[in-house]
Write a protein that holds these residues in place. Structure first.
Motif, short mmCIF file in Angstrom:
data_model
loop_
_atom_site.label_atom_id
_atom_site.label_comp_id
_atom_site.label_asym_id
_atom_site.label_seq_id
_atom_site.Cartn_x
_atom_site.Cartn_y
_atom_site.Cartn_z
N LEU A 36 0.83 -1.19 0.00
CA LEU A 36 0.00 0.00 0.00
C LEU A 36 0.87 1.25 0.00
O LEU A 36 2.05 1.19 0.35
N TYR A 56 -6.93 -2.72 2.96
CA TYR A 56 -6.87 -1.81 1.81
C TYR A 56 -7.98 -0.76 1.89
O TYR A 56 -7.73 0.44 1.67
N ARG A 58 -3.52 1.09 -3.21
CA ARG A 58 -2.81 -0.18 -3.31
C ARG A 58 -1.67 -0.02 -4.31
O ARG A 58 -1.75 0.79 -5.25
N SER A 63 -0.13 -6.22 -5.09
CA SER A 63 -0.78 -6.74 -3.89
C SER A 63 -1.70 -7.93 -4.17
O SER A 63 -2.28 -8.05 -5.25
#
Length: 480
Positions: A348, A423, A433, A437
């Motif tokens: 993130l 998230y 993000r 991921s």
């Protein structure tokens, strides 16, 4: 130090059992290896006649491509193409458009959730496209299947270097498709920010060059574009002068992630280090220790003084080293975490003003901190330029990475749901993000993710991949 390996041998370093299996595939050219009587093999043989690369359709060889770094998604492609030149790719893409086949792209397979896999369709293994050519003091041209380690070995020999160094075992094409970052990103930008020109095969099978001045819409849609509009075949990257040495110090902070992160921010504002990163490691009897990596580049004999480098920091201890630049960039040539276990990691970006609360909440809750190994960077927002590389919008932002390596018996779906919840919390705080991921996304999620960059991205998709044959593994654009 061990005897240096050659550029080509360095470029062949692979990660994990799946990549090693992929390496074992030979490259007779041209050839189609198939099950006897396979209609797909016969069709491919007819339509791809004269290619320089290798087409694979036998069961055992295709099965070697069924996994990736994340070990969560398992897909066996219908066929695999190992191209030897861009013409091979163009011919396959043109064939895929006629047959309405999906195409997937694989470099080193370092994806979390099947982004480098494909089930129904043809997977392209880019590893044989690995040539490197230094154009001049300021530029190097590299094929997309090369690894960054091979690029570094070639450029360092000419006393030049990339401004941003990614993990050396990753591929050029894969990194540029997902943005690419490293410990100098904090003030040098992402790898895509240091890309000058691309050669690509579009989704309609056209071979094109693009840059900020030539086909700029395509250039900006490919950098960080997850392979949606075109396949990167080669890139021209910026070069700068390489130092002779690096003063590299680890500063330890026991179990205090927030204090370490504050010192990291202090160093980013101060600018005394070129390399800045914050990592964690597990104590032998449980718990986490945090440490900042600070690397100061210099030319011998002008080594900076440790006392100057550690002024103003709150570390409990420190561990200095002096490396040659080669020792520095080769410090992690292989992937230590590329093991056959599920790895639903979460990458993130979080605004610096929201970082403390977000990380404290995550690490203090046993349900969200299970199996976690945090890893942080702080970046200057003004160093990030490319529109599809979506990052938080504040002067300083933290790359907030939660690595997890799970037992094979773990409830993977529960951890993917946890990633989604974390998230959404970060997004509510103004975070984003990073594309690698392990978060399942639908097309509407991607549209929200790209925000103001979405209309131009969608237009480029319709223009350069009208048949939507590329990028289905990432699920950005819905299939008709």
């Amino acid at each position: 130090m061990e005897r240096p390996i050659s550029r080509r041998a360095f470029g062949g370093l692979m990660t994990g059992a799946v990549s090693t299996a992929a390496l074992s595939v030979s490259f007779p050219a041209p050839a189609v290896r198939a099950q006897a009587g396979s209609s797909l093999a016969r069709d491919l043989s007819k339509n791809l006649q004269g290619i320089a690369g290798d087409v694979i359709v036998d069961d055992a060889s295709r099965a070697a491509y069924a996994d990736d770094f994340g070990r969560i998604v398992h897909k066996i492609p219908d066929a695999v193409l190992i191209p030897r030149d861009a013409a091979d790719l163009a011919k396959l893409v043109q064939y895929a458009n006629k047959k309405k086949l999906n195409i997937g792209i694989r470099g080193m397979g370092h994806s979390m959730l099947g982004q480098a896999q494909i089930g129904r369709g043809v997977l392209i293994d880019m590893s044989a496209l690995d040539s490197i050519s230094i154009l001049d003091n300021d530029r190097v041209e590299v094929e997309a299947g090369s690894t960054w380690g091979a690029v570094m070995a070639e450029t360092a020999a000419a006393k030049r270097t990339l401004p941003v160094i990614n993990d050396t075992f990753l591929s050029v094409g894969g990194s540029l498709s997902t943005a690419g970052f490293g410990p100098t990103t904090w003030n040098k930008g992402l790898m895509v920010d240091n890309t000058l020109e691309l050669e690509v095969v579009t989704g309609s099978g056209e071979l094109l060059r693009c840059s900020e001045s030539t086909n700029p819409d395509l250039f900006l849609a490919v950098l960080s574009g997850l392979g949606q509009c075109a396949i990167i075949t080669r890139a021209v990257m910026k070069l700068v002068a390489a130092p002779t040495h690096v003063h590299f110090t680890k500063f330890f902070y026991a179990d205090d992630a927030i204090r370490a992160a504050h010192d990291l921010a202090f160093l980013a504002k101060d600018g005394r280090f070129n390399h800045l990163d914050l990592r964690s490691r597990t104590y032998p009897f449980g718990g986490l220790e945090y440490y900042i990596e600070g690397g100061a580049f210099y030319d011998d004999p002008d080594e900076p003084k440790l006392d100057d480098l550690r002024k103003g920091l709150h570390a409990s201890s420190f561990e200095p080293k002096t490396w040659t630049y080669e020792e520095y960039y080769r410090r992690a040539e292989t992937c230590y975490s590329c093991i056959p276990a599920p790895k639903p990691s979460l990458y993130l970006t979080v605004p610096a003003s929201k970082f403390d609360a977000f990380v404290k909440n995550t690490l203090s809750d046993p349900s969200t901190s299970a199996y976690i190994a945090p890893w942080f960077s702080i970046w200057r927002r003004d160093a990030q330029k490319r529109p599809l590389a979506r990052v938080a919008d504040e002067e300083f932002i933290y790359r907030t990475q939660f690595n997890r390596v799970l037992p094979n018996s773990a409830d993977i779906e529960a951890f993917l749901a946890l990633n989604r919840a974390l998230y959404e919390h970060a997004r509510h705080l103004g975070g984003t993000r990073l594309t690698t991921s392990a978060i399942p996304f639908e097309p509407q999620d991607w549209e929200r993710h790209y925000g103001p960059a979405w209309p131009a991205f969608k237009t480029a998709k319709e223009k350069y991949d009208p048949g939507n044959v590329l990028g289905s593994s990432v699920n950005v654009f819905a299939k008709a």
